[in-house]
Enzyme design. Sequence first.
Site, PDB file in Angstrom:
ATOM      1  N   LYS A 172       5.035   1.963   2.261  1.00  0.00           N
ATOM      2  CA  LYS A 172       6.283   2.400   1.918  1.00  0.00           C
ATOM      3  C   LYS A 172       7.414   1.616   2.528  1.00  0.00           C
ATOM      4  O   LYS A 172       8.487   1.365   2.043  1.00  0.00           O
ATOM      5  CB  LYS A 172       6.348   3.975   2.181  1.00  0.00           C
ATOM      6  CG  LYS A 172       5.648   4.748   1.180  1.00  0.00           C
ATOM      7  CD  LYS A 172       5.292   6.363   1.936  1.00  0.00           C
ATOM      8  CE  LYS A 172       4.555   6.654   0.925  1.00  0.00           C
ATOM      9  NZ  LYS A 172       3.983   8.170   1.147  1.00  0.00           N
ATOM     10  N   GLN A 198       4.673  12.389   5.933  1.00  0.00           N
ATOM     11  CA  GLN A 198       3.257  11.834   5.439  1.00  0.00           C
ATOM     12  C   GLN A 198       2.295  13.111   5.623  1.00  0.00           C
ATOM     13  O   GLN A 198       2.056  13.611   6.568  1.00  0.00           O
ATOM     14  CB  GLN A 198       3.024  10.596   6.134  1.00  0.00           C
ATOM     15  CG  GLN A 198       1.636  10.032   5.576  1.00  0.00           C
ATOM     16  CD  GLN A 198       1.794   9.424   4.239  1.00  0.00           C
ATOM     17  OE1 GLN A 198       2.763   8.780   3.788  1.00  0.00           O
ATOM     18  NE2 GLN A 198       0.716   9.799   3.438  1.00  0.00           N
ATOM     19  N   ASP A 220      10.255  13.681  -1.862  1.00  0.00           N
ATOM     20  CA  ASP A 220       8.835  13.793  -2.471  1.00  0.00           C
ATOM     21  C   ASP A 220       9.128  15.008  -3.387  1.00  0.00           C
ATOM     22  O   ASP A 220       7.917  15.201  -4.008  1.00  0.00           O
ATOM     23  CB  ASP A 220       8.042  14.281  -1.205  1.00  0.00           C
ATOM     24  CG  ASP A 220       7.042  13.062  -0.668  1.00  0.00           C
ATOM     25  OD1 ASP A 220       6.743  12.185  -1.501  1.00  0.00           O
ATOM     26  OD2 ASP A 220       6.509  13.267   0.300  1.00  0.00           O
TER      27      ASP A 220
END
Length: 353
Positions: free
Chosen positions: A113, A157, A180
Amino acid sequence: MAAASTMFSDCSPSSMTARLLPLRRIHIDSTLFRSSISSPPLPCRRTISSAFAARMSAETSAKVIDGKSIAKQIRDEINIEISRMKDATGVVPGLAVILVGSRKDSQTYVRNKKKACEAVGVTSHEVNLSEDCTEEEVLNSIAGFNNDPSIHGILVQLPLPRHIDEENILNSVSIEKDVDGFHPLNIGRLAMRGREPLFVPCTPKGCIELLHRSGVEIKGKKAVVIGRSNIVGMPAALLLQRENATVTIVHSYTKNPEEITRQADIVISAAGVANMVRGSWIKPGGVVIDVGINAVDDPESHRGYRLVGDVCYQEACTVASAITPVPGGVGPMTIAMLLSNTLSSAKRVLNLK
Ligand SMILES: *[C@@H]1O[C@H](CO)[C@@H](O)[C@H](O)[C@H]1NC(C)=O
Ligand SMILES: *[C@@H]1O[C@H](CO)[C@@H](O)[C@H](O)[C@H]1NC(C)=O
């Protein structure tokens, strides 16, 4: 078609002696592929001679939806927009990534990322917390980023260590920075008519983007989503419904999953079971989006395993009109959508169109 199981080496039960261990986590986040895959996706080949193949050989084989090149195109577009933004405002989008613990797979995703951010001009900020940190420490880092105007997206994460309550953590991310798309308010808005989520989860968004960019019409079509996870299946079904498809969700308690799936003009599979969806599940001319990334034993590979989708590719590609390969299909789209969400967040703050 029922006899197909022994004819296709890649889909035969023996190759499925399920080395499914990395499945759940890879499934959550398929960004591994940016670094590990360099070859173009395989064409749809009919490598087998069989009654099945003979029956299908009159039809053209499926168009391969090349997620890798579509994702690159999207990253290029993002890169151009960010340069313009920088010139016009002096601001570039900022993404914060919070990593808890030292899982190798999570570290790889975070690294990928970060690389992807750098390549398009998004600044990335990482916080690495130890495996035994407290929930409060995680909440504190999130609060810091919530209040930091240079941060436009916050990503925690997953998975988190067991002693940390994932729900509390996801609830604490500002919905304006929830790139997200996992905040319950964003999911709720996604589910409701007339409401707009600020962000849509990256993997399902990537699936819809692949359909759009491949010229597949969704409106009025029958769509089947296999799997109902919070991360992929559920939001994918909601997105298809927003696109005005008629949506059916197939899950582990569904009776006749094969028959139901065969009615679908569009199948999005996110089951996490290697080669579960056989050619006989696919409607002739249907479109297949395979989200599954499953490791199966492969002594010929130097890693001892290889990655396959939920869909038996060699079978399905002789029946479908278009199909995503694994790897190189949905996988590369996840990071591209994360970058896209981060860019739109910055544009929203800056009031740019
Ligand atoms: C945090 O962890 C990632 C993944 O292991 C690593 O790439 C990065 O350099 C670390 N960052 C800091 C600030 O320690
Ligand atoms: C879906 O249908 C609604 C209601 O008619 C319409 O407002 C919307 O634009 C449609 N969306 C798409 C993507 O076709």
